[in-house]
Design an enzyme around this catalytic site. Sequence first.
Site, PDB file in Angstrom:
ATOM      1  N   GLY A  86       0.826  -1.198   0.000  1.00 11.96           N
ATOM      2  CA  GLY A  86       0.000   0.000   0.000  1.00 11.96           C
ATOM      3  C   GLY A  86       0.857   1.242   0.000  1.00 11.96           C
ATOM      4  O   GLY A  86       2.081   1.196   0.064  1.00 11.96           O
ATOM      5  N   GLU A 136       5.251   4.444   1.795  1.00  9.86           N
ATOM      6  CA  GLU A 136       4.708   3.208   1.253  1.00  9.86           C
ATOM      7  C   GLU A 136       4.944   2.062   2.227  1.00  9.86           C
ATOM      8  O   GLU A 136       5.805   2.152   3.117  1.00  9.86           O
ATOM      9  CB  GLU A 136       5.379   2.884  -0.090  1.00  9.86           C
ATOM     10  CG  GLU A 136       5.126   3.932  -1.169  1.00  9.86           C
ATOM     11  CD  GLU A 136       5.881   3.633  -2.453  1.00  9.86           C
ATOM     12  OE1 GLU A 136       6.841   2.826  -2.391  1.00  9.86           O
ATOM     13  OE2 GLU A 136       5.527   4.202  -3.497  1.00  9.86           O
ATOM     14  N   ASP A 188      -9.051   1.243  14.315  1.00  7.94           N
ATOM     15  CA  ASP A 188      -9.334   0.608  13.022  1.00  7.94           C
ATOM     16  C   ASP A 188      -9.258  -0.902  13.141  1.00  7.94           C
ATOM     17  O   ASP A 188      -8.671  -1.576  12.302  1.00  7.94           O
ATOM     18  CB  ASP A 188      -8.346   1.116  11.967  1.00  7.94           C
ATOM     19  CG  ASP A 188      -8.796   0.779  10.541  1.00  7.94           C
ATOM     20  OD1 ASP A 188      -9.948   0.337  10.379  1.00  7.94           O
ATOM     21  OD2 ASP A 188      -7.998   0.953   9.612  1.00  7.94           O
TER      22      ASP A 188
END
Length: 879
Positions: free
Chosen positions: A592, A598, A734
Site C-alpha cells: 500500500g 509506502e 481501526d
Amino acid sequence: MHLFLLLILQATAAIGQIDPAHCRYALGMQDGRIADDDITASSQWYETTGPQYARLNREEGDGAWCPEGQLEPSDSQYLQVDLGRLTFLTVVGTQGRYARSNGNEFARAYRLNYSRDGLLWKSWRNRQGNTVMEGNKNAYASVINDLHPPIITRLIRLIPVTYLSTTVCMRVELYGCPWDDGLISYAAPEGQLMMPPGYPIASLNDSTYDGAHERRRLFGGLGQLTDGVVGLDDFLLTRQYHVWPGYDYLGWRNDSLGTQGYVEMEFVFDRQRNFTSMKVHSNNMFSRGVKIFSSVSCWFKPRLIAGWEAEPVAFKTVLDDRNPSARYVTVPLNRRTAKSLRCRFYFADIWMMFSEISFQSEDTILPTQMTLLMTSTSASWETTVVMTTTPKMAVNASTSDPPDEANTPILIGCLVTIILLLVIVIFLILWCQYVCKVLEKAPRRILDEEFTVRLSSCSDTIILQTPPVPPRSGHAPTGPACDPHYERVFLLDPQYQNPAALRNKLPELSQSAEASACGGGYAEPDITQCTPHQCFHSNAPHYAETDIVRLQGVTGSNMYAVPALTVDSLTRKDISAAEFPRQQLIFREKLGEGQFGEVHLCEAEGLPEFLGEGSPLPDRDGHPVLVAVKQLRADATSQARNDFLKEIKIMSRLNDPNIIRLLCVCVSSDPLCMVTEYMENGDLNMFLSQREIESTLTHANNIPSVSLSDLLHMSVQISSGMKYLASLNFVHRDLATRNCLLDRRLTIKIADFGMSRNLYSSDYYRIQGRAVLPIRWMAWESILLGKFTTASDVWAFGVTLWEIFTLCKEQPYSLLSDEQVIENTGEFFRNQGRQIFLYAPPLCPPSLFELMMRCWSRDIPNRPSFEGLYQALRPHVNQ
C-alpha cells in the site's frame, strides 16, 4: 439550515474535474444497480450461464457468464455492460466460475473494447501500448486491474483471451464514477518533439488519444488531456508509468504552426451546457522557453448543425517570469450556452504545453425547482431533497430549449430570491459559529436523560432482511442516499483525521447533542463534565483523559492513538530496535501507499541470525523470512518525519504475542524504514473469505476450510491483543479482520495495514473531503461526535467477531449504503427502536451473539471491557 444551504449549492454548483485517485467505487454489477437488461453477451452456453449472472462475488444461476462452446484463440466472444451514462472507468475486477466449488472455469487474460455512443468501438491499451490484461489464476479469487489510462465510456466489452482451446467463464465488477464533465471529444494539432540541448528528446504527443490522426491533427477522441493526471513542473519528468520524457504533456512549438501564433482546439460535449469556466493545466518552465498561453478566445456553437456564434469570449492571462511551477489557468466563459467550443490559445513564448483541460458548467434549474427551493422552509425536508436533486429533472432541464423571453423575468426574480436567501443563511451560519465559540468557554452540562439509554430489547432490534432498492441512473434517489455530504472512496487516501464535521449531518440530532459536540476535540471528551453514563469506567487512567498525540503514519493511518504522556516518556529513550542493513531487504510486493510513504512486502535475508537468540520469528522451516517494511518518503515533511520516529519508539515497546512486532529499523540514512512482522497467510479477511466451514463435504472435495474451534481461537487471540493495548491506554481506531495478520499456525497478530491496501479501500469512506473513516466498524459516538476510546474499540471488536463468524463473505451492513449506515448511527443516538443491528451469523453460538450485542450497546458503560471479553471467550475455546 445546513441542509437547505447544501441543496441550493448542489443545484447550482459547477461540475469539477475528476480525481482518478478517488474515482474508484463500484458501479453496480455486484449489488444489482446495473440491471440484467443492461448486461448482454455475444453468446452464452446455457440460460443459467447467461450474461446476467456475470456479477462479482455472486453465484446466481450456474455461477457466472460462460460463452458458448470452447473458446478458441481466434474467437472474440464478449460480455457487454451498458453503464447508462458516460462514466470515468478506472478499475476492472474479474472472477471465474466457482459455483460453490462446482466450477473451475476462468479467463486467464482479457481485452477491453469501449464505446461512448454505441456505434464507434475503440480498443483500450495501456500506457505501453499493450491491449491484453492479466486475468484470473483460479475460479474464486477476484483480480483487480487498474486502468492506466482510465476510460471515458458508456458501454464496455470484456473479451476473454486464450492461447489454447478452452472453456472460460467470467464474473465482473466495474469501478469508476460519472463523467459529469460531459466532454466526448476534442480536436487539436498533433504534439511535437522537443530536443533540449543536453537533455533527452521529449515527445509531447497525445499518446493515449483514442480518436483519429489525420494530416497532423487529432479529432474525434479523448486522451491525455482528460485522464486526470496532472503534469509535473519539469515536463521532462513523468509520474510513474516508465514512459518517455514529456509523456504527461501535449505541446507545440510556436514556429511549427506557421505565422498564426496560436493553437486552435475544438471541444464537443454530450449535450448543450451553460459554461461558467474552463481550467487548463499549463506548464510554465520559462527557462526552457515554455510559458502558459498569453490569451485565449473561445467561440460557441449551440447545436452541432448550427454555425459558430460571432462574438467570442476573450481572456488575457497574467504571465509569470518568476515562478516556473506548472499551474491551472481558469478561463471564465461567462455562462455562455453551447454544445461545442472552439478556442484559440495564443503563444507567450517558444513552447506551449497542456496536461489537463476541464470545463465547469451549470444545469438550468426549472422554475418548479426554484419554487420548491424558496418555499422549503415551510415544506418537509424529505420533499425538498427528492424534488430539488432529481437527476431526471436536471437532465430534462439541461437538454430542453432555452426559456422564452416571457419567462425571463420570473427566472431573474427567482435567482435574486435565492441569492438573498444565501446571504441570510451565510449570516446565520457565521452567527451560530460565533455563539458556539462563546458557549465553548463556559462549562457544558449534558443531562443524564439525554445520553442514558439501555440496550434495546428484542422488540427494538431490527434485523435487515430485504435490500433497499438502489437508485438507477436518471432516477431520483430517495431516503438517506441523497445526502450529498458523503463521497465514496474506493482506493488509497492519505489519512482519516477529525470527523467533527460529521456531527451536524443528521437533521434530527437533538440540540443537546450538537451542543456537546460543538467544541469537542477529536477523541478528547471533557472528563470533568461528563456524566456517569458518558465516562467509560476503567481502573487505569483512560487515554482520553490526557492530551492526545496523533501520529501520522506513512500510509496515512496511524497505528494507535496514544496519550501524550506515553510519547513524552518514550522520546527520552533511545530506539530499542536494531539497525538492519537495508541492502538485505528484497522487494516482493507493494502492500500500500499513502501521503508520506509506502508499505512493502519484503524478504529479509539473514534476519534470524541478525536478531539472534530470543528472536520473535517462528521456525521458518526453510521458508524465506517475509517482513512488512514501512518506508517514509525522502521528501516527507519534518512533522511526518518526527511522527515516524515516534511511531518507531512506541512500537519498539509493544511486546505481546498477538500484536505485530517491530523487528528492526533502517534509520541511519534516508529513506527511513521500520521493519515489522508479516504472516505467511496474510490478513484474516482474505484467509477466511477463501474458506468454508469444516465438514465432511470439504474434506471429501479437498476444499480449504476452518473449524468452529479455529474461529473461536482466533477471536480469543484478538481479544487478548486488544486487552494488552487497552492496558497501555492505547486506542487502535481501526480494528477489523483486514488488520489481523495470520501465520500458518493460525496465530493472530493485530496490525494496521488495512487502510493502505487497495483491496480494502472500499471499507473506508470520505467525509466532506477531509476524513476517511471505517464507518461500518465504528461506534455511533465515533461517527457523530468524533470520540475514539477503548469503548469504541470494543464496538469494532464486536463487528470483527461478526466478520469472523460470517467467514468474511460479506461486508458489515452489506444491504445498507454508506449513507444509510451513517443515518443508522443517528438511530442509535435517538434510541427510538429504529436502529438496525447486524444479524446473527448462522455459525455463531447464541451466547457469543449476545456478547456481540453487548459490544454494540448504545450506552458506553454497558459495553464490556477487553478483559471481560477475553474472560468470556476463553471458555468457548475449551468447549
